[in-house]
Write a protein that holds these residues in place. Structure first.
Motif, short mmCIF file in Angstrom:
data_model
loop_
_atom_site.label_atom_id
_atom_site.label_comp_id
_atom_site.label_asym_id
_atom_site.label_seq_id
_atom_site.Cartn_x
_atom_site.Cartn_y
_atom_site.Cartn_z
N GLN A 96 0.83 -1.21 0.00
CA GLN A 96 0.00 0.00 0.00
C GLN A 96 0.86 1.26 0.00
O GLN A 96 0.55 2.24 -0.69
CB GLN A 96 -0.93 -0.02 1.22
CG GLN A 96 -1.97 -1.12 1.15
CD GLN A 96 -2.71 -1.29 2.47
OE1 GLN A 96 -2.20 -0.94 3.54
NE2 GLN A 96 -3.91 -1.85 2.41
N GLU A 99 2.00 1.92 -3.45
CA GLU A 99 0.96 2.55 -4.28
C GLU A 99 0.88 4.05 -4.05
O GLU A 99 0.73 4.83 -4.99
CB GLU A 99 -0.40 1.91 -3.98
CG GLU A 99 -1.55 2.57 -4.74
CD GLU A 99 -2.92 2.09 -4.28
OE1 GLU A 99 -3.82 2.94 -4.14
OE2 GLU A 99 -3.09 0.87 -4.05
N GLN A 127 1.15 1.41 -10.15
CA GLN A 127 0.28 0.25 -9.97
C GLN A 127 -0.53 0.38 -8.67
O GLN A 127 -0.21 1.18 -7.79
CB GLN A 127 1.11 -1.03 -9.91
CG GLN A 127 1.99 -1.25 -11.12
CD GLN A 127 1.19 -1.51 -12.39
OE1 GLN A 127 0.28 -2.33 -12.38
NE2 GLN A 127 1.53 -0.83 -13.45
N LEU A 128 -1.58 -0.43 -8.56
CA LEU A 128 -2.33 -0.54 -7.31
C LEU A 128 -1.63 -1.51 -6.38
O LEU A 128 -0.83 -2.35 -6.80
CB LEU A 128 -3.76 -1.01 -7.59
CG LEU A 128 -4.60 -0.10 -8.49
CD1 LEU A 128 -5.99 -0.71 -8.70
CD2 LEU A 128 -4.72 1.30 -7.91
N PHE A 129 -1.94 -1.41 -5.08
CA PHE A 129 -1.21 -2.25 -4.13
C PHE A 129 -1.48 -3.73 -4.35
O PHE A 129 -0.62 -4.58 -4.07
CB PHE A 129 -1.51 -1.83 -2.69
CG PHE A 129 -2.72 -2.45 -2.05
CD1 PHE A 129 -2.69 -3.74 -1.55
CD2 PHE A 129 -3.90 -1.72 -1.90
CE1 PHE A 129 -3.79 -4.31 -0.94
CE2 PHE A 129 -5.01 -2.27 -1.29
CZ PHE A 129 -4.96 -3.57 -0.81
N TYR A 132 1.14 -4.85 -6.60
CA TYR A 132 2.47 -4.86 -5.99
C TYR A 132 2.66 -6.02 -5.01
O TYR A 132 3.77 -6.51 -4.82
CB TYR A 132 2.70 -3.55 -5.22
CG TYR A 132 2.97 -2.35 -6.10
CD1 TYR A 132 3.85 -2.43 -7.16
CD2 TYR A 132 2.35 -1.12 -5.84
CE1 TYR A 132 4.10 -1.32 -7.96
CE2 TYR A 132 2.59 -0.01 -6.63
CZ TYR A 132 3.47 -0.12 -7.69
OH TYR A 132 3.71 0.98 -8.48
N GLY A 196 -1.63 9.45 -10.28
CA GLY A 196 -2.30 8.50 -9.40
C GLY A 196 -3.58 9.05 -8.81
O GLY A 196 -4.60 8.36 -8.74
#
Length: 385
Positions: A96, A99, A127-129, A132, A196
């Motif tokens: 998180q 992100e 990218q979103l968490f 990741y 973002g």
């Protein structure tokens, strides 16, 4: 406290679209929290020692970081992760932070040393968490952002969600939308907004529905509708018959629906999308107890090519046909001896449809974003990869 509030004022002044969210956070001083953290009720826990040791500019960046966890609903999204990931909140927290921090770094915010960012793990930015998380190794992060991030309550958090210092789910969602609208207005007036945050605001204001949830909901609701056709049966006499000598009363029964899945096997259909859609349908049917000989699968292009009991996505074999006419498959399903209560059609939409609604529930899963819209009486879910 003066230094901490001065940092929040700087954060809100430099990024006015975040002001409402920043000032919605209530401050709780705690010597147990490592640096700063938030819970899901919009309480911000702050270490006095961390405030003393951190410049105002970096504190302002941490304010933005912590409120980003809540605006992006990280705790809600964490609850939708697989159970194994939920049991590793530290790793979720790192993902998180990646992100959030890649956006904050691109925006020029001076985050404190030890910050987590994608490049530390060889991961791309933007990218979103959830993307990741697989690339984040195990191990505790340098700090803990609290249950407002990874969803797991921490010992230093206050219990309960009542009181003027807490925000409930409805207020939090309204604040997210207000912030997204402020970001859109800022983008139009000044022309600059971190990528973002821009993606996040567009998602809040114009959300994209998860087709898997929509398709599962449509099939589940249709199954519940069909199962609601309660009828009487003498196969199991009513227990009230014992009170009436010489009289046998029928009992009520709730029939289990029959389902037909019509698969478009024309050459324009994509194997991957079709397999995903069928997997969702069969998964929901198994969940509600419909399986085996109660599910018929018809492969159809301009004619019905096969009728089988396909129960899993890996059993699909697509044949490239000439034309496409799902009316043939629907009619064949309804003409079967075991007439279905629900017909699910998996197609790219380039097909004629029946002139009127059949006497059953019809759900169409349209493969591809450019699939033509069927008649209004067809329950429609768009499957977009």
């Amino acid at each position: 406290m003066t230094k901490l509030l001065a940092a929040r004022y700087r954060a809100a002044t430099d990024r006015p679209y975040l002001a409402s969210a920043l000032y919605a956070l209530s401050v709780v001083a705690s010597t147990d929290v490592p640096t700063m953290g938030v819970d899901r009720h919009w309480r911000c826990y702050v270490s006095p020692a961390f405030v003393d040791a951190t410049p105002v500019g970096e504190l302002a960046a941490v304010w933005v970081h912590e409120v980003a966890h809540l605006l992006r609903d990280h705790h809600g999204r964490a609850e939708r992760l697989p159970a194994a990931d939920q049991r590793d909140p530290h790793r979720v927290n790192v993902a998180q932070d990646c992100e959030i921090n890649d956006d904050l770094i691109a925006d020029g915010l001076p985050l404190p040393a030890g910050r987590m960012e994608p490049r530390l793990f060889g991961l791309p930015t933007g990218q979103l968490f959830e993307a990741y998380l697989p690339g984040v190794p195990q191990g505790p992060p340098p700090h803990n952002c609290g249950s407002g991030a990874h969803g797991q309550p921490m010992p230093w958090e206050l219990a309960g969600s009542d009181g003027p210092s807490c925000l409930g789910p409805v207020e939090a969602e309204a604040l997210r939308r207000h912030t997204a609208e402020a970001m859109r207005a800022h983008r139009r007036s000044r022309g600059t907004l971190p990528a973002g945050w821009e993606r996040w605001a567009e998602q809040v204001l114009e959300p994209t529905v998860d087709w898997r949830q929509a398709l599962a909901g449509a099939v589940r609701e249709a199954a519940a509708w069909a199962a609601g056709a309660i009828d009487y049966t003498y196969r199991r006499p009513s227990r009230r018959s014992a009170a009436l000598r010489g009289v046998v009363l029928p009992s009520l029964r709730r029939p289990l629906p029959r389902v037909a899945v019509v698969i478009d096997t024309s050459g324009s259909m994509g194997d991957e999308e079709l397999a995903s859609a069928l997997a969702e349908v069969t998964g929901v049917l198994r969940e509600v107890g419909i399986r085996g000989n109660r599910v018929t699968v018809l492969a159809c292009d301009a004619d019905v090519q096969s009728v089988s009991r396909v129960t899993a996505a890996e059993q699909i074999t697509l044949g490239g046909g000439g034309g496409t006419d799902m009316r043939v498959g629907i009619a064949a399903a309804l003409a079967a001896r075991d007439r279905p209560n629900i017909v699910v059609v998996l197609t790219d939409g380039y097909t004629p449809w029946p002139d009127e609604s059949p006497s059953c529930r019809l759900v169409a899963a349209l493969i591809g974003s450019d699939a033509p819209q069927p008649p209004g009486w067809v329950e429609t879910v768009r499957v977009v990869s």
